[in-house]
Design a protein around this motif. Structure first.
Motif, mmCIF file in Angstrom:
data_model
loop_
_atom_site.group_PDB
_atom_site.id
_atom_site.type_symbol
_atom_site.label_atom_id
_atom_site.label_comp_id
_atom_site.label_asym_id
_atom_site.label_seq_id
_atom_site.Cartn_x
_atom_site.Cartn_y
_atom_site.Cartn_z
ATOM 1 N N VAL A 86 0.782 -1.241 0.000
ATOM 2 C CA VAL A 86 0.000 0.000 0.000
ATOM 3 C C VAL A 86 0.816 1.295 0.000
ATOM 4 O O VAL A 86 0.344 2.316 -0.489
ATOM 5 N N GLY A 87 2.004 1.291 0.553
ATOM 6 C CA GLY A 87 2.825 2.510 0.579
ATOM 7 C C GLY A 87 2.301 3.547 1.564
ATOM 8 O O GLY A 87 1.561 3.242 2.498
ATOM 9 N N GLY A 88 2.705 4.798 1.350
ATOM 10 C CA GLY A 88 2.217 5.923 2.146
ATOM 11 C C GLY A 88 2.601 5.842 3.614
ATOM 12 O O GLY A 88 3.697 5.385 3.972
ATOM 13 N N GLU A 89 1.661 6.242 4.454
ATOM 14 C CA GLU A 89 1.935 6.337 5.887
ATOM 15 C C GLU A 89 2.243 4.963 6.495
ATOM 16 O O GLU A 89 2.978 4.862 7.484
ATOM 17 N N THR A 90 1.679 3.925 5.891
ATOM 18 C CA THR A 90 1.934 2.574 6.407
ATOM 19 C C THR A 90 3.438 2.273 6.346
ATOM 20 O O THR A 90 4.018 1.746 7.300
ATOM 21 N N LEU A 91 4.057 2.630 5.253
ATOM 22 C CA LEU A 91 5.497 2.382 5.104
ATOM 23 C C LEU A 91 6.281 3.181 6.143
ATOM 24 O O LEU A 91 7.238 2.677 6.755
ATOM 25 N N ASP A 92 5.852 4.422 6.377
ATOM 26 C CA ASP A 92 6.534 5.237 7.386
ATOM 27 C C ASP A 92 6.469 4.586 8.771
ATOM 28 O O ASP A 92 7.460 4.548 9.508
ATOM 29 N N ALA A 93 5.285 4.051 9.104
ATOM 30 C CA ALA A 93 5.124 3.404 10.414
ATOM 31 C C ALA A 93 5.946 2.121 10.489
ATOM 32 O O ALA A 93 6.528 1.800 11.531
ATOM 33 N N VAL A 94 6.020 1.407 9.384
ATOM 34 C CA VAL A 94 6.821 0.170 9.357
ATOM 35 C C VAL A 94 8.288 0.502 9.621
ATOM 36 O O VAL A 94 8.965 -0.175 10.404
ATOM 37 N N LEU A 95 8.784 1.540 8.990
ATOM 38 C CA LEU A 95 10.211 1.886 9.166
ATOM 39 C C LEU A 95 10.529 2.119 10.639
ATOM 40 O O LEU A 95 11.584 1.702 11.134
ATOM 41 N N LEU A 96 9.596 2.750 11.368
ATOM 42 C CA LEU A 96 9.831 3.007 12.795
ATOM 43 C C LEU A 96 9.795 1.720 13.631
ATOM 44 O O LEU A 96 10.418 1.638 14.669
#
Ligand code: NDP
Length: 337
Positions: free
Chosen positions: A224-234
């Motif tokens: 899905v990308g987007g904010e989900t990817l940002d949260a995964v990185l953290l």
């Protein structure tokens, strides 16, 4: 309508056209060796990328206005001028959103015979065994390099790709976590073996991921990308792998998402690898067709479908996929078997 302009509209951007066609009189010959009757066609998000401003470059050419939308289709051979595809046999071909297809000789290399030793339902060949499952298989196994005991998180987990990723990962001994956009989809994820799942429309990914992945994320199957990817990185562990399969939240987004936490890739030595299934599957086709039909036939791999009936329903099915209204693999039944 380019993806930067938002979602296409069923009544405005798609048309149904009747063209004169005489089945009896249509001949196959050296130039057009096969006539196909299309039965099931796959409905896939990547088509959105083909409906675009031709100035934008991508891995696949843009469609022309008025062109029949091509997509992988299960079809019956109704006339044949070649011995390898007999009349009445079934094939997979990029026919697309039309009832009958005359295959030009230049495209004959892309016609795949259906080999069905387990007597699986015909829709399986554009469904549970089709391109999205091949994506799940090569992505997880050959890019993710999964190890038993690791935690994998899968977004769009109930969809065509996600449902297979989760079940394969579970069979490899991973702790499997998924997210999807409705409570019904979450209940289904638990039924097919996901260890934990959350509805990202009710609980933000930032809140949910530390709760559902208490040991952090070793592998992220990105749909899905987007904010989900940002949260995964953290929430990713050191040496995590991100299997970059898709980023559907941006496919119709006039303001593509800007990643905030990308420095985590560096500081946690995260490996991010994108892939296009069509480039990889030729290398793994043999093992895929050795393993997967058996898993499906034995009932070890469950697969949910979302079937749209009739040619005219395909745009609606396509929009449903882009907007999360599909539940399971979207495909269209164009004609009776
Ligand atoms: P799905 O069957 O998963 O359908 C798409 C799903 O994406 C929707 O049901 C919806 O589920 C979710 N979704 C839609 N919009 C959003 C959004 N804005 N934010 C979060 N989720 C959203 O499709 P596929 O399984 O066919 O494809 C999944 C992904 O894999 C896509 O990104 C696709 O492009 C990619 N793909 C890549 C391939 C490759 O070769 N790299 C090959 C095949 C697919 P929900 O209700 O959970 O939101």
């Amino acid at each position: 309508i380019d993806p930067t302009e938002g979602y296409p509209k069923v009544g405005e951007h798609f048309g149904l056209e009747e063209r004169p066609f005489d089945l009896e009189a249509t001949k196959v010959d050296e130039e057009h060796p096969l006539l196909l009757r299309n039965i099931y066609t796959s409905i896939d998000p990547y088509i959105r990328n083909r409906i675009r401003n031709p100035k934008r470059k991508s891995y696949i050419p843009p469609l022309k206005i008025g062109q029949v939308i091509p997509n992988l289709t299960l079809a019956e051979v109704v006339k044949s001028a070649v011995p390898e595809h007999k009349t009445g046999s079934h094939v997979i071909f990029m026919s697309g959103w039309e009832e009958y297809t005359l295959v030009p000789k230049q495209a004959m290399g892309m016609v795949q015979s259906v080999n069905n030793p387990y007597n699986l339902p015909l829709m399986t060949f554009v469904g549970a065994l089709g391109m999205p499952s091949q994506t799940a298989y090569v992505g997880l196994r050959h890019i993710g390099q999964p190890k038993a005991g690791e935690t994998i998180y899968v977004s769009a987990a109930s969809g065509a790709v996600g449902q297979v990723v989760g079940q394969l990962a579970k069979s490899m001994g991973l702790y499997v976590v998924g997210s999807a956009g409705s409570d019904e989809k979450i209940a289904h994820l638990k039924e097919i073996g996901y260890d934990a799942a959350f509805n990202y429309k009710k609980e933000s990914v930032h809140e949910a991921l530390p709760r559902v992945c208490p040991k952090g994320i070793d592998i992220y199957f990105e749909n899905v990308g987007g904010e989900t990817l940002d949260a995964v990185l953290l929430n990713a562990n050191f040496h995590a792998r991100i299997i970059f399969c898709g980023c559907i939240s941006d496919y119709n987004n006039p303001n593509p998402y800007s990643l905030k936490n990308y420095s985590q890739i560096l500081t946690k030595s995260i490996k991010v690898e994108g892939f296009i299934v069509m480039n990889l599957i030729p290398f793994y086709k043999e093992e895929y067709f050795r393993e997967m039909p058996k898993l499906i036939a034995d009932g070890r791999l469950k697969y949910k479908y979302d079937v749209y009936t009739g040619l005219e329903s395909i745009p609606e099915g396509f929009l449903a996929v882009l907007q999360g209204k599909n539940f399971g693999k979207a495909l269209s039944k164009i004609a009776d078997e």
